[in-house]
Structures are given as C-alpha cells and as structure tokens.
Design an enzyme around this catalytic site. Structure first.
Site, PDB file in Angstrom:
ATOM      1  N   GLU A 157      29.573  45.203  82.595  1.00 59.12           N
ATOM      2  CA  GLU A 157      29.154  46.548  83.022  1.00 59.12           C
ATOM      3  C   GLU A 157      30.305  47.489  83.366  1.00 59.12           C
ATOM      4  O   GLU A 157      30.308  48.140  84.410  1.00 59.12           O
ATOM      5  CB  GLU A 157      28.192  46.418  84.217  1.00 59.12           C
ATOM      6  CG  GLU A 157      26.979  45.584  83.876  1.00 59.12           C
ATOM      7  CD  GLU A 157      26.031  45.342  85.052  1.00 59.12           C
ATOM      8  OE1 GLU A 157      26.293  45.858  86.141  1.00 59.12           O
ATOM      9  OE2 GLU A 157      25.028  44.637  84.848  1.00 59.12           O
ATOM     10  N   ASN A 199      29.716  42.200  78.344  1.00 58.55           N
ATOM     11  CA  ASN A 199      28.271  42.236  78.610  1.00 58.55           C
ATOM     12  C   ASN A 199      27.892  43.540  79.306  1.00 58.55           C
ATOM     13  O   ASN A 199      28.591  43.972  80.230  1.00 58.55           O
ATOM     14  CB  ASN A 199      27.938  41.041  79.532  1.00 58.55           C
ATOM     15  CG  ASN A 199      26.456  40.812  79.720  1.00 58.55           C
ATOM     16  OD1 ASN A 199      25.721  40.696  78.741  1.00 58.55           O
ATOM     17  ND2 ASN A 199      26.008  40.734  80.959  1.00 58.55           N
ATOM     18  N   HIS A 235      17.266  44.754  79.620  1.00 57.70           N
ATOM     19  CA  HIS A 235      16.277  44.905  80.696  1.00 57.70           C
ATOM     20  C   HIS A 235      15.392  46.103  80.319  1.00 57.70           C
ATOM     21  O   HIS A 235      15.849  47.249  80.364  1.00 57.70           O
ATOM     22  CB  HIS A 235      16.975  45.195  82.032  1.00 57.70           C
ATOM     23  CG  HIS A 235      17.827  44.065  82.528  1.00 57.70           C
ATOM     24  ND1 HIS A 235      17.288  42.867  82.951  1.00 57.70           N
ATOM     25  CD2 HIS A 235      19.165  43.936  82.678  1.00 57.70           C
ATOM     26  CE1 HIS A 235      18.257  42.059  83.355  1.00 57.70           C
ATOM     27  NE2 HIS A 235      19.410  42.683  83.181  1.00 57.70           N
ATOM     28  N   GLU A 264      20.106  39.002  79.081  1.00 59.06           N
ATOM     29  CA  GLU A 264      19.362  39.068  80.351  1.00 59.06           C
ATOM     30  C   GLU A 264      17.962  39.623  80.111  1.00 59.06           C
ATOM     31  O   GLU A 264      17.462  40.446  80.884  1.00 59.06           O
ATOM     32  CB  GLU A 264      20.110  39.952  81.372  1.00 59.06           C
ATOM     33  CG  GLU A 264      21.525  39.496  81.647  1.00 59.06           C
ATOM     34  CD  GLU A 264      22.263  40.339  82.687  1.00 59.06           C
ATOM     35  OE1 GLU A 264      21.617  41.139  83.399  1.00 59.06           O
ATOM     36  OE2 GLU A 264      23.490  40.195  82.787  1.00 59.06           O
ATOM     37  N   ASP A 266      14.394  40.845  79.955  1.00 61.14           N
ATOM     38  CA  ASP A 266      13.103  40.902  80.637  1.00 61.14           C
ATOM     39  C   ASP A 266      12.447  42.217  80.237  1.00 61.14           C
ATOM     40  O   ASP A 266      13.131  43.206  79.957  1.00 61.14           O
ATOM     41  CB  ASP A 266      13.202  40.733  82.164  1.00 61.14           C
ATOM     42  CG  ASP A 266      14.231  41.614  82.852  1.00 61.14           C
ATOM     43  OD1 ASP A 266      14.621  42.657  82.289  1.00 61.14           O
ATOM     44  OD2 ASP A 266      14.640  41.267  83.978  1.00 61.14           O
TER      45      ASP A 266
HETATM   46  O1  9MR Z   1      19.394  38.772  89.147  1.00 55.43           O
HETATM   47  C1  9MR Z   1      20.490  39.086  89.982  1.00 55.43           C
HETATM   48  C2  9MR Z   1      20.017  39.312  91.391  1.00 55.43           C
HETATM   49  O2  9MR Z   1      19.544  38.094  91.947  1.00 55.43           O
HETATM   50  C3  9MR Z   1      21.145  39.866  92.234  1.00 55.43           C
HETATM   51  O3  9MR Z   1      20.639  40.197  93.495  1.00 55.43           O
HETATM   52  C4  9MR Z   1      21.735  41.075  91.537  1.00 55.43           C
HETATM   53  C5  9MR Z   1      22.845  41.629  92.378  1.00 55.43           C
HETATM   54  O4  9MR Z   1      23.722  42.444  91.701  1.00 55.43           O
HETATM   55  O5  9MR Z   1      22.198  40.707  90.263  1.00 55.43           O
HETATM   56  C6  9MR Z   1      21.176  40.309  89.430  1.00 55.43           C
HETATM   57  O6  9MR Z   1      21.661  40.036  88.145  1.00 55.43           O
HETATM   58  C7  9MR Z   1      22.255  41.138  87.471  1.00 55.43           C
HETATM   59  C8  9MR Z   1      23.278  40.580  86.528  1.00 55.43           C
HETATM   60  O7  9MR Z   1      24.197  39.780  87.234  1.00 55.43           O
HETATM   61  C9  9MR Z   1      24.008  41.673  85.775  1.00 55.43           C
HETATM   62  N1  9MR Z   1      23.095  42.556  85.118  1.00 55.43           N
HETATM   63  C10 9MR Z   1      22.023  43.066  85.920  1.00 55.43           C
HETATM   64  C11 9MR Z   1      21.276  41.934  86.592  1.00 55.43           C
HETATM   65  C12 9MR Z   1      20.070  42.450  87.317  1.00 55.43           C
HETATM   66  O8  9MR Z   1      20.457  43.292  88.352  1.00 55.43           O
END
Ligand code: 9MR
Length: 450
Positions: A157, A199, A235, A264, A266
């Site tokens: 990101e 990513n 997402h 990722e 969903d």
């Molecule tokens: O699913 C993850 C969640 O449990 C955490 O609280 C969050 C914190 O930043 O991160 C989520 O995973 C993220 C991933 O690492 C990167 N892309 C976005 C995902 C969803 O926020």
C-alpha cells in the site's frame, strides 16, 4: 437422451473404467474443495489466518479441508514481529507457519514494509535511522522465515488513492523515493527462494493508482530491481465493485513479466449476486495464465475485518454459502456430474478388454536459481486423453538436496501426483514444486500418465 441422463451415463461409464483400472475414486471425482480444484488448474486457493483462532475446531477444520495457501492476517506485520527495536517476536507467526507446514499449506508472508501497523518506536523514527531500521527489519524477518515462504508482500500500500498517481505520504516515503526498491533488494538477499510481491488495494482495475504501480513495476523490470509478483487485494462492495476491466488489468501486469495474485479477496453482499461476483473474480484469475492463485481475507463471515458485510465464502456457522459453490464450480470442482471425469474410454467396450487409459503427459520445469539453492516449478500437461494419475521422473544433479516440496509426493527421482491433482483434463495442466540446496543445472523431466 436428455442432457442430464447423458451426463449420468458418461459418469457411470467412467466409473466402470475407474473400477476396472483399480483407480481410487478420489482421483476421478471432480475436486471437492477449493484448494484441490485450484491445484488442478495449476493454482492455489488460500485464506488469511489468525493464530488465535487455530484452536477453534470449526475454523481449523475448514482451513485444513479447503485451503492450500495461508496468509497470516496480522502476525507477520512490523508491530507484531519487532515490538521493540532489535527485539523480535515470532511466536504467533511461527504458530501459523508450523500449522501450515504440517497441513501441506504454503505461506504468503504479509507484510515486510508498510506505513501502517508499525510499532510505536518505528513511527517515531525518520530519515536514515528509519531507513536502517526498515532494512534491518526486512533482513531479520525474511531470514527467520527463509525457505518457508512462497511469496512475500515486501511492500504494502505505498501508492496514494485518488487521481494523483503518486506515492502515499508516509514516514517510509519521506526517507526517499527509493525505499521500495531498497526493500525489494534486501528481501531478495535474505530469502532468494521467495517470490517478492508489491501488494495494494484500489488497483484492481485500470486507474491512476494502478497506472502508477504499473509504471513502477515496468521501471523495476527495466533496471533489474527484483520483483516477481503483484498482489491485488480485491476488497469489493457496492461502493467499490469488481471492475469491468479486472481481468484486463491483471493481464497487463502479467504482460510485464510478473506473476499476479489475488491476495485479500472479499466481496460484501449475499446470495446469487455475491456468488456471481466471486465467480467473475475466480474466472478472471483462471483466464490469466500468470495469475497463480487466489486468497480470501478470512474463512467465515464472522472472521472478516468487515464482518457486517458478510463478504466471505462461509457463513458464521461455517456453512458453505452460494459464493462458495460458484467459486468451486468456476475452478472446475463440485459434484462429479457437473465436470465428468475425462477418459476417452468411457464409451469403450466391456471390461474384458482393459481400456487404454492414457494419452500421456508432458512435463516442463522452470527454475529460480540463486547462490546455493533453487526453487523448481514443474508443470504437468495432460495429453489428448487426460490423466487419472501421473509420475514425473526428474533426476537432480549430485549435490542438490531437496528441502521441501508441494503438490506432489516424492520417491527418489520420481515425483507423483497427490490425491487432489492426479486427474487433469486433456490439454490442461497442474503444477508442483520443490526447493533444494545446490545448483539445478539443466533439468530434464519426463512424464508418464495413467
Ligand atoms: O484484517 C486485518 C485486520 O485484522 C487489522 O485490524 C487491520 C489493521 O490494519 O488489517 C487488516 O488487514 C489489512 C491488510 O493487512 C492489508 N490490506 C487491508 C486489510 C484490511 O484492512
């Protein structure tokens, strides 16, 4: 004969053939899990995993039945792995890795360098001190997991949303525009066997942000900065639907000479609309030969970071949703009659004359060699009659020692199918791989099918 009865008859014929040949029915039935069906397409199907849920038997039951790739959801992030500077903490991540290894699941590492989920001490650093801390972090974590990671999200990101097409402002970005390539070179040096990915989200269709990532990948490729793959988080919800040019976008990145992965996934929603969206995404990956796999961001809706949007393939009780069924079907899995086993002999004469089972197979190998070791990916392509089972003979040069392998069972120089990837439709392929120490040299695989 109507279509349904024709299929049933073909199925019964094939079953008789299987019985005559003494072939296990598991090799003949259409794959009945996401991981097995994806493997038959030469791909993986993964999920994000939270270490603290592994003791939930419903959760781990689905995980171990359906998935063959695992991404630690939070456990490999900077705040988790280096809570105070220079002091590393791998407990929860190691738990996921050992669970995965004992269940034949590979691991996507996530994420080495990211502006978010940094420990407090890193958030407070800047300039050279932060750059050095980042390099040390990447080196330490990638070294700790060396040889165990299929692909690392090296940088996560790093690009800005909106139309600007530039980098996201962050403490890492402020250390200099080259921080991303430094992270990639550092990761390559630490674990040369892992694929290295960039990513991001909102890069799933062609837009200013994905154009900027595209330009970076193109630049890295032209200057020899090590990058092997691009992850598309995917997402989706009604405000951010599956883009109509999703497949075209994956393809244009693949055309740059990198693998692409859906990392990722969903999709908020329910019922047939959600099912159709999952089907579209799955099909897009299958249509792009360098799309190596799909990972969903959690198992049950209740495991999701956006639980209220019910965006996953299993409901809160662990039941398969319509989206599961459409995804499995898109992968070519499901009930046997929806994808009857291939055998040219299903209309063959009675079993006194054993039918000829095979149109043969071919095997090709690609090698990623580094100083002291290599990863070999072997592609098994079925001949005109498809396969029920296969075995690849692949002698290794002396001094090469295999340290781990996936999607195969090995005996000496013979690498055979496992339960879920023996059956390959005519002209289709599956892939297995292994990692070894030493030098690969020229590998010459030969393939036999039955
Ligand atoms: O699913 C993850 C969640 O449990 C955490 O609280 C969050 C914190 O930043 O991160 C989520 O995973 C993220 C991933 O690492 C990167 N892309 C976005 C995902 C969803 O926020």
């Amino acid at each position: 004969m109507d279509k349904k009865r024709k299929l049933a008859a073909a199925g019964a014929g094939a079953l008789a053939v299987a019985v005559a040949l003494g072939i296990a029915s598991t090799a003949d039935a259409a794959a009945s899990t996401l991981g097995a069906a994806a493997a038959e397409q030469g791909r993986y199907f993964g999920t994000a995993v939270a270490a603290y849920k592994l003791s939930d038997s419903v959760y781990s039951g689905i995980l171990d039945r359906e998935f063959n790739m695992v991404t630690p959801e939070n456990e490999m992030k900077w705040d988790a792995t280096e809570p105070s500077q220079g002091s590393f903490s791998y407990g929860s991540a190691d738990q996921i890795v050992s669970h995965a290894q004992s269940h034949n699941q590979r691991i996507r590492g996530h994420a080495l360098a990211w502006h978010s989920q940094q420990p407090g001490w890193a958030q407070n650093l800047s300039g050279t001190a932060l750059r050095n801390a980042m390099v040390n972090h990447v080196t330490q974590v990638a070294t700790h997991y060396k040889g165990k990671i299929y692909a690392w999200d090296v940088v996560n990101e790093a690009f800005a949303d909106g139309g600007g097409g530039g980098r996201r402002d962050s403490n890492l970005q402020r250390t200099g525009n080259d921080w991303i390539e430094v992270a990639f070179r550092t990761a390559r040096a630490a674990d040369p066997g892992a694929k290295l990915c960039y990513n991001d989200y909102n890069t799933d269709g062609q837009n200013a942000k994905s154009n900027a990532v595209y330009a970076m990948v193109q630049d890295f490729k032209s200057r020899g900065v090590p990058i092997d793959c691009v992850g598309f988080q995917s997402h989706f919800n009604s405000a951010s639907p599956v883009p109509s040019d999703y497949q075209a976008n994956l393809q244009r990145f693949a055309n740059l000479g990198v693998d692409v992965q859906i990392t990722e996934l969903d999709i908020e929603g329910s019922g047939s609309t959600q099912a159709e969206n999952f089907r579209k995404v799955t099909q897009a990956c299958l249509n792009v030969s360098r799309c190596t796999g799909i990972t969903v961001w959690g198992i049950r809706d209740s495991d999701s970071w956006r639980a209220s949007g019910t965006p996953l393939l299993f409901d809160g009780n662990g039941n398969k949703k319509a989206a599961y069924t459409s995804t499995l079907a898109a992968l070519g899995g499901g009930s046997p009659t929806s994808n009857p086993p291939v055998s040219s002999s299903s209309s063959a004469p009675p079993s006194s004359q054993p039918p000829i089972p095979s149109g043969g197979c071919t095997a090709t190998v690609s090698v990623n060699q580094w100083q002291g070791g290599f990863v070999a990916t072997v592609r098994v392509t079925a001949g005109a009659n498809g396969t029920n089972a296969w075995a690849v003979t692949l002698p290794l040069p002396s001094g090469a020692t295999v340290t781990n392998s996936w999607n195969t069972s090995r005996s000496g120089n013979t690498w055979s199918n496992v339960s879920y990837n023996g059956r390959i439709t005519a002209g289709q392929y599956t892939e297995f791989g292994f990692q070894a120490t030493g030098t690969a040299g020229t590998l010459s695989p030969t393939c036999a099918a039955s």
